[in-house]
Design a protein around this motif. Structure first.
Motif, short mmCIF file in Angstrom:
data_model
loop_
_atom_site.label_atom_id
_atom_site.label_comp_id
_atom_site.label_asym_id
_atom_site.label_seq_id
_atom_site.Cartn_x
_atom_site.Cartn_y
_atom_site.Cartn_z
N ALA A 90 0.85 -1.20 0.00
CA ALA A 90 0.00 0.00 0.00
C ALA A 90 0.89 1.25 0.00
CB ALA A 90 -0.89 -0.01 1.24
N PRO A 91 0.32 2.41 -0.36
CA PRO A 91 1.10 3.66 -0.31
C PRO A 91 1.69 3.88 1.08
CG PRO A 91 -1.00 4.03 -1.40
CD PRO A 91 -1.05 2.63 -0.86
N TYR A 137 6.21 -0.18 -1.54
CA TYR A 137 5.30 0.35 -2.56
C TYR A 137 6.11 1.03 -3.65
CZ TYR A 137 1.27 3.19 -4.24
OH TYR A 137 0.27 3.80 -4.97
N ASN A 140 3.94 8.18 -1.61
CA ASN A 140 2.76 8.70 -0.88
C ASN A 140 1.51 8.78 -1.75
OD1 ASN A 140 5.13 11.05 0.33
ND2 ASN A 140 4.44 9.26 1.46
N THR A 191 -1.52 7.50 -4.14
CA THR A 191 -2.32 6.29 -4.34
C THR A 191 -2.35 5.93 -5.82
OG1 THR A 191 -4.35 7.54 -4.67
CG2 THR A 191 -3.82 6.92 -2.39
N GLU A 229 -5.02 5.63 -7.49
CA GLU A 229 -6.00 6.55 -8.07
C GLU A 229 -5.36 7.89 -8.44
OE1 GLU A 229 -10.45 8.37 -7.18
OE2 GLU A 229 -9.26 7.62 -5.49
N GLN A 230 -4.48 8.40 -7.56
CA GLN A 230 -3.82 9.68 -7.85
C GLN A 230 -2.90 9.57 -9.08
OE1 GLN A 230 -2.44 10.28 -3.75
NE2 GLN A 230 -3.51 12.26 -3.75
#
Length: 266
Positions: free
Chosen positions: A151-152, A157, A251, A253, A255-256
């Motif tokens: 995960a972020p 990651y 940092n 995601t 989606e970002q």
């Protein structure tokens, strides 16, 4: 000490060969795959057929991709695989999985104990064919599986996490100790299941742009994105997308990253 294994084949370092011989692990992987006769199964790197034989017992036909000619020849001679195999002697990194899906007339289910030295580039290659793949079951280095599911805001990651999670749902299946292989690798392994999304959670108009942005960001992961992505985005553009320029690559995601890719494309 030589690398001769239990069936008289020398494990080849250049192909990253480590052969699975643990019956419990083999059974666990086969039951995770759940092969059925109406499906198009493809094995990458069948090696000494540890998975090939038990999987083929449940199928009428299995396609295997093997780069090592000696191993391909052994598969052809194996009486337990009696005419069930189509053996493709090729590097899976250059193989056209679209063509195979068309020939078999159905989407593919891919599995294999992947050679450690090509596992990451091979997954990136397979992601390009995601819309023709039902699922993938792979034995990988445990640290690669950790990166796939990371995960972020964690050190694991990275670009692989973002791209894999863009394309697939990722499910760790089981951990595998070095003693399950001959020769025993110096690292722990794990089996993972990747299910390509039929409907992706985040839409991206051009995946090449997503790939470029993640490459630029994670190649300089210690820098803030204000700097690492400076040749693609101004600070004002980042702020307008509600992405703080002071963040680092890890940092952001998935989606970002998709938002950035779509914005750059526009």
């Amino acid at each position: 000490m030589n690398n001769r294994v239990h069936q008289g084949h020398f494990a080849r370092k250049r192909f990253g060969q480590n052969f699975l011989h643990d019956d419990y692990i083999i059974e666990s992987i086969v039951s995770a795959i759940q092969p059925t006769k109406d499906q198009a199964l493809v094995e990458i790197g069948p090696g000494l057929a540890a998975l090939t034989i038990p999987v083929s017992e449940q199928l009428d036909h299995l396609t295997v991709i093997e780069i090592d000619r000696d191993l391909a020849e052994r598969l052809k001679q194996n009486p337990l695989l009696n005419n069930k195999l189509t053996i493709i002697e090729q590097d899976a990194l250059t193989f056209d999985f679209y063509k195979l899906a068309d020939e078999l007339g159905k989407p593919l289910r891919v599995f294999g104990n992947l050679p450690y030295n090509i596992s990451t580039p091979l997954m990136f290659h397979l992601f390009e064919y995601a819309n023709k793949i039902v699922d993938m079951h792979f034995m990988l280095q445990k640290e690669v599986v950790t990166r796939l599911v990371a995960a972020p805001n964690s050190k694991d990651y990275g670009r692989l996490s973002v791209m894999a999670q863009y394309y697939c749902q990722i499910i760790p299946v089981l951990e595998v100790p070095p003693t399950s292989f001959k020769p025993a690798p110096k690292v722990d392994s794990a089996v993972v299941k990747l299910i390509p999304y039929q409907e992706k959670p985040y839409k991206v108009s051009d995946v090449k742009v997503l790939s470029r942005i993640t490459t630029e960001a994670f190649n300089q992961r210690r820098k803030t994105i204000r700097n690492s992505l400076s040749n693609m985005f101004t600070v004002e553009q980042l702020v307008a997308l509600d992405i703080a320029p002071s963040l680092r690559a890890e940092n952001l995601t998935v989606e970002q990253y998709c938002i950035l890719a779509n914005s750059w494309k526009e």
